[in-house]
Design an enzyme around this catalytic site. Structure first.
Site, short mmCIF file in Angstrom:
data_model
loop_
_atom_site.label_atom_id
_atom_site.label_comp_id
_atom_site.label_asym_id
_atom_site.label_seq_id
_atom_site.Cartn_x
_atom_site.Cartn_y
_atom_site.Cartn_z
N GLY A 164 12.85 11.16 23.73
CA GLY A 164 13.01 9.82 24.28
C GLY A 164 13.55 8.83 23.27
O GLY A 164 14.10 7.78 23.63
N SER A 165 13.42 9.14 21.99
CA SER A 165 13.93 8.23 20.95
C SER A 165 15.39 8.49 20.64
O SER A 165 15.94 7.91 19.71
CB SER A 165 13.07 8.38 19.69
OG SER A 165 11.73 8.05 19.99
N SER A 215 11.25 6.43 16.23
CA SER A 215 10.20 7.41 16.51
C SER A 215 8.93 6.67 16.89
O SER A 215 8.40 5.90 16.09
CB SER A 215 9.94 8.30 15.29
OG SER A 215 8.87 9.18 15.54
N LYS A 216 8.48 6.91 18.09
CA LYS A 216 7.25 6.26 18.53
C LYS A 216 6.11 6.56 17.54
O LYS A 216 5.44 5.67 17.06
CB LYS A 216 6.88 6.74 19.94
CG LYS A 216 5.57 6.19 20.46
CD LYS A 216 5.28 6.65 21.87
CE LYS A 216 3.87 6.22 22.26
NZ LYS A 216 3.49 6.62 23.61
N GLU A 222 11.29 16.63 13.11
CA GLU A 222 12.76 16.57 13.04
C GLU A 222 13.21 15.19 12.54
O GLU A 222 14.06 15.07 11.66
CB GLU A 222 13.38 16.81 14.43
CG GLU A 222 13.25 18.22 14.95
CD GLU A 222 12.01 18.44 15.80
OE1 GLU A 222 11.01 17.72 15.58
OE2 GLU A 222 12.05 19.32 16.66
N GLY A 276 7.47 8.02 25.46
CA GLY A 276 8.75 8.29 24.80
C GLY A 276 9.92 8.30 25.76
O GLY A 276 10.96 7.67 25.53
N ARG A 277 9.77 9.02 26.89
CA ARG A 277 10.89 9.14 27.83
C ARG A 277 11.08 7.90 28.67
O ARG A 277 11.99 7.84 29.51
CB ARG A 277 10.71 10.38 28.69
CG ARG A 277 9.38 10.46 29.43
CD ARG A 277 9.11 11.86 29.96
NE ARG A 277 7.78 12.02 30.53
CZ ARG A 277 6.69 12.33 29.85
NH1 ARG A 277 6.75 12.46 28.52
NH2 ARG A 277 5.53 12.48 30.46
N GLU A 362 9.86 16.61 31.67
CA GLU A 362 8.71 16.37 30.78
C GLU A 362 7.62 15.62 31.55
O GLU A 362 6.45 15.71 31.24
CB GLU A 362 9.14 15.59 29.52
CG GLU A 362 8.17 15.77 28.36
CD GLU A 362 8.62 15.13 27.06
OE1 GLU A 362 8.75 13.89 27.02
OE2 GLU A 362 8.85 15.84 26.07
N HIS A 393 34.80 22.50 39.00
CA HIS A 393 35.64 23.62 38.52
C HIS A 393 34.81 24.57 37.67
O HIS A 393 35.36 25.40 36.95
CB HIS A 393 36.81 23.06 37.71
CG HIS A 393 37.71 22.22 38.56
ND1 HIS A 393 38.74 22.75 39.30
CD2 HIS A 393 37.69 20.88 38.83
CE1 HIS A 393 39.35 21.77 39.96
NE2 HIS A 393 38.71 20.63 39.70
N LYS A 515 5.18 23.25 18.62
CA LYS A 515 5.24 22.45 17.38
C LYS A 515 4.29 23.02 16.33
O LYS A 515 4.64 23.16 15.16
CB LYS A 515 4.83 20.99 17.67
CG LYS A 515 5.86 20.14 18.33
CD LYS A 515 5.38 18.69 18.41
CE LYS A 515 6.22 17.87 19.35
NZ LYS A 515 5.72 16.52 19.58
O1 F6P Z 1 7.83 16.47 21.62
C1 F6P Z 1 8.11 15.66 22.72
C2 F6P Z 1 8.09 14.21 22.35
O2 F6P Z 1 6.81 13.80 22.05
C3 F6P Z 1 8.71 13.36 23.44
O3 F6P Z 1 7.82 13.05 24.45
C4 F6P Z 1 9.20 12.20 22.67
O4 F6P Z 1 10.14 11.46 23.40
C5 F6P Z 1 9.78 12.89 21.46
O5 F6P Z 1 8.91 13.96 21.22
C6 F6P Z 1 9.94 12.06 20.23
O6 F6P Z 1 8.74 11.48 19.83
P1 F6P Z 1 8.70 10.30 18.78
O7 F6P Z 1 9.41 9.14 19.37
O8 F6P Z 1 7.25 10.02 18.54
O9 F6P Z 1 9.38 10.78 17.53
#
Ligand code: F6P
Length: 552
Positions: A164-165, A215-216, A222, A276-277, A362, A393, A515
């Protein structure tokens, strides 16, 4: 709130089974249109964006609906407590029951400043103050008033985030490219594959690059790894104290942000009640505001707010996202459809299907009801899509003549952002939009194929059975407001489905196991040996990888 264990326990569910057996599964779109000249008027609805007066037409008439279907589906929604659940969301109640959180993205786009509170505390002031900060910052970047460490304007924006970010910002900046500042170069780095960050940095200059670390939680592996790689790249030329001018955080986690080295005054915050989403409306949307300008970002919020008001106030039988959600339940659970196609007839919307994949899958890829029981029915469909006409196509063959039922949404704007050749391209695009839906619905009978002179042996191959449902979404133009309304439409469609299925559309426990295992396996890869505790396939694969990668 309606308390029920399984949607199948609701009286309307059984009525819908009967209705499906007696009527639903025998519906033939070709015949329905022949019999009822009013069908289009009856089943199409117009949404008006109260912020700018623009309209979006939603045509549900090419769906498996008889006159009795919608009332029964609405009855199901009522028995499932949809209205109460919706009102609870708008009242800031903690409807995300596995995380004990409110679900309040609607408060982020409350452009009419209605009272909205969580735990009795108003959220309006704080939300507006973050928006003010975003306005100030985006204007400073766009005007060049904000300068990099050598005094240059920042013209490259690199958003580092995932899920979502990432998906919201990248989709919206692409969809609204026509409104963007073309002197800016935008990159969105999400994948841990080093290629992603490497490609973004390759032609970037630290003196003119702004990093938005989105990032929330600020703990996502990542994002933190990519952000550190970006910081190391930046520090090859610049100094630690220059970070303040080039790194900004969009997060709820002030502690981790300052540990990373970003000045808390360069942090744009939001609350844990933003999923996030559902976060593109929050500070996570900063790249959007910088690229299209704050006024356009405000229009984007206002369009979503108008759809929120429609969802909140319109009777269920007329409620556009409710109808969409109920149709999805109808197809998933009574017709056995497993998938849902999104076909935007708009090249700028090429990431819209990917965005909706996270939003829908999700949210509603869940199998346990509020009462903790395994569902007795199918939930979230597999969403997929591509912009048309390209999709035609590629995989439309399966839509037209395959064995699967794939309810589809077709999205088109009457006005192109690029009306080249006097609008000829747009008219060709539009003719495909209409033609595909007509072909899917009406098909082509063997008599029609024979009448065209096809040899007998080819007739069965050239028949189109038709009777494949589509929903047409026809906008005036894909403006920021229209895009905001469209996203909110899908959010509330997802809400409606989740309310009926009695699942929590707002958690995502399903991402955790992978994870945790990745973390453990990473330490296996960083140390010698095969690592213990894996199944034979995983151990074998790890050993093969290590040998190919020159690891012990
Ligand atoms: O792993 C899924 C998730 O938690 C999503 O719901 C979220 O959008 C994404 O990872 C990123 O999370 P964050 O914004 O905390 O980095």
């Amino acid at each position: 709130m309606a308390d029920f264990a399984q949607a199948t326990d609701l009286p309307a569910w059984q009525e819908l089974i009967n209705h499906h057996n007696q009527v639903g599964r025998h519906l033939v779109l070709r015949e329905l249109f022949e019999k009822d000249p009013e069908r289009f008027q009856k089943f199409s609805k117009t949404f008006t964006n109260s912020a700018d007066g623009s309209e979006i037409l939603f045509d549900f008439s090419k769906n498996f609906l008889s006159d009795e279907t919608l009332p029964l589906l609405v009855k199901l929604a009522k028995e499932a407590g949809l209205e109460k659940k919706r009102d609870a969301m708008f009242a800031g109640e903690k409807i995300n029951f596995t995380e004990d959180r409110a679900v309040y993205h609607v408060a982020l786009r409350n452009t009419s400043n209605q009272p909205m509170a969580v735990d009795g505390k108003s959220v309006v002031e704080e939300t507006n103050s973050v928006l003010d900060h975003m306005k100030e910052f985006s204007e400073q970047i766009r005007s060049g008033e904000w300068k990099g460490y050598t005094g240059k304007k920042l013209t490259t924006i690199i958003n580092i985030g995932i899920g979502g970010s990432d998906l919201g910002p990248v989709m919206v900046t692409e969809a609204l490219k026509a409104y963007g500042d073309r002197d800016m170069t935008l990159h969105f780095v999400s994948n841990i594959d080093g290629t992603h960050v490497a490609e973004a940095l390759k032609n970037s200059d630290p003196e003119t690059t702004l990093f938005l670390i989105a990032s929330k939680t600020f703990t996502t592996a990542e994002t933190v790894t990519n952000a550190n790689t970006a910081k190391n790249w930046f520090l090859q030329k610049a100094k630690q104290e220059d970070i303040a001018k080039h790194f900004v955080a969009l997060s709820t986690n002030a502690d981790e942000v300052s540990k990373f080295g970003i000045d808390p005054k360069n942090m744009f915050g939001f609350e844990s009640w933003v999923g996030g989403r559902y976060s593109v409306w929050s500070a996570i949307g900063l790249s959007v505001a910088v690229f299209i300008g704050f006024d356009n970002f405000h229009q984007f919020l206002a369009g979503a707010h108008a759809m929120d008001q429609h969802f909140l106030k319109t009777p269920l039988e007329e409620n556009i996202p409710v109808i969409a959600g109920l149709l999805s339940v109808w197809y998933s659970d009574f017709f056995g459809a497993q998938t849902h196609l999104i076909a935007p007839f708009d090249q700028y919307m090429h990431r819209f299907p990917a965005y909706l994949q996270q939003l829908t899958m999700e949210s509603n890829g869940k199998a346990v009801t509020k009462s903790g029981d395994y569902v007795k029915y199918t939930t979230g469909a597999v969403f997929f899509g591509e912009p048309a006409t390209n999709a035609q196509h590629s995989f439309f063959q399966l839509l037209h003549q395959g064995t699967k039922l794939i309810p589809s949404d077709f999205i088109l704007a009457a006005e192109s952002q690029n009306p080249v050749e006097g609008g000829k391209h747009q008219r060709m695009l539009a003719s495909n939009f209409f033609a595909q839906m007509e072909a899917l619905a009406i098909g082509k009978t063997d008599e029609e194929v024979k009448a065209e002179g096809a040899p007998d042996s080819l007739v069965p191959h050239k028949v189109f059975m038709g009777n494949r449902p589509t929903t047409a979404i026809l906008a005036q133009k894909i403006t920021p407001g229209t895009l905001g309304a469209l996203i909110a439409y899908y959010e509330h469609m997802v809400f409606t489905e989740g309310a009926v299925w009695n699942i929590n559309s707002f958690d995502q426990w399903g991402v955790e196991l992978g994870k945790a295992l990745a973390k453990k396996i990473q330490s296996d890869l960083e140390t010698d040996g095969a690592g213990a505790g894996h199944d034979a396939s995983t151990s074998g694969l790890i050993a093969a990888f290590k040998s190919k990668a020159g690891l012990k």
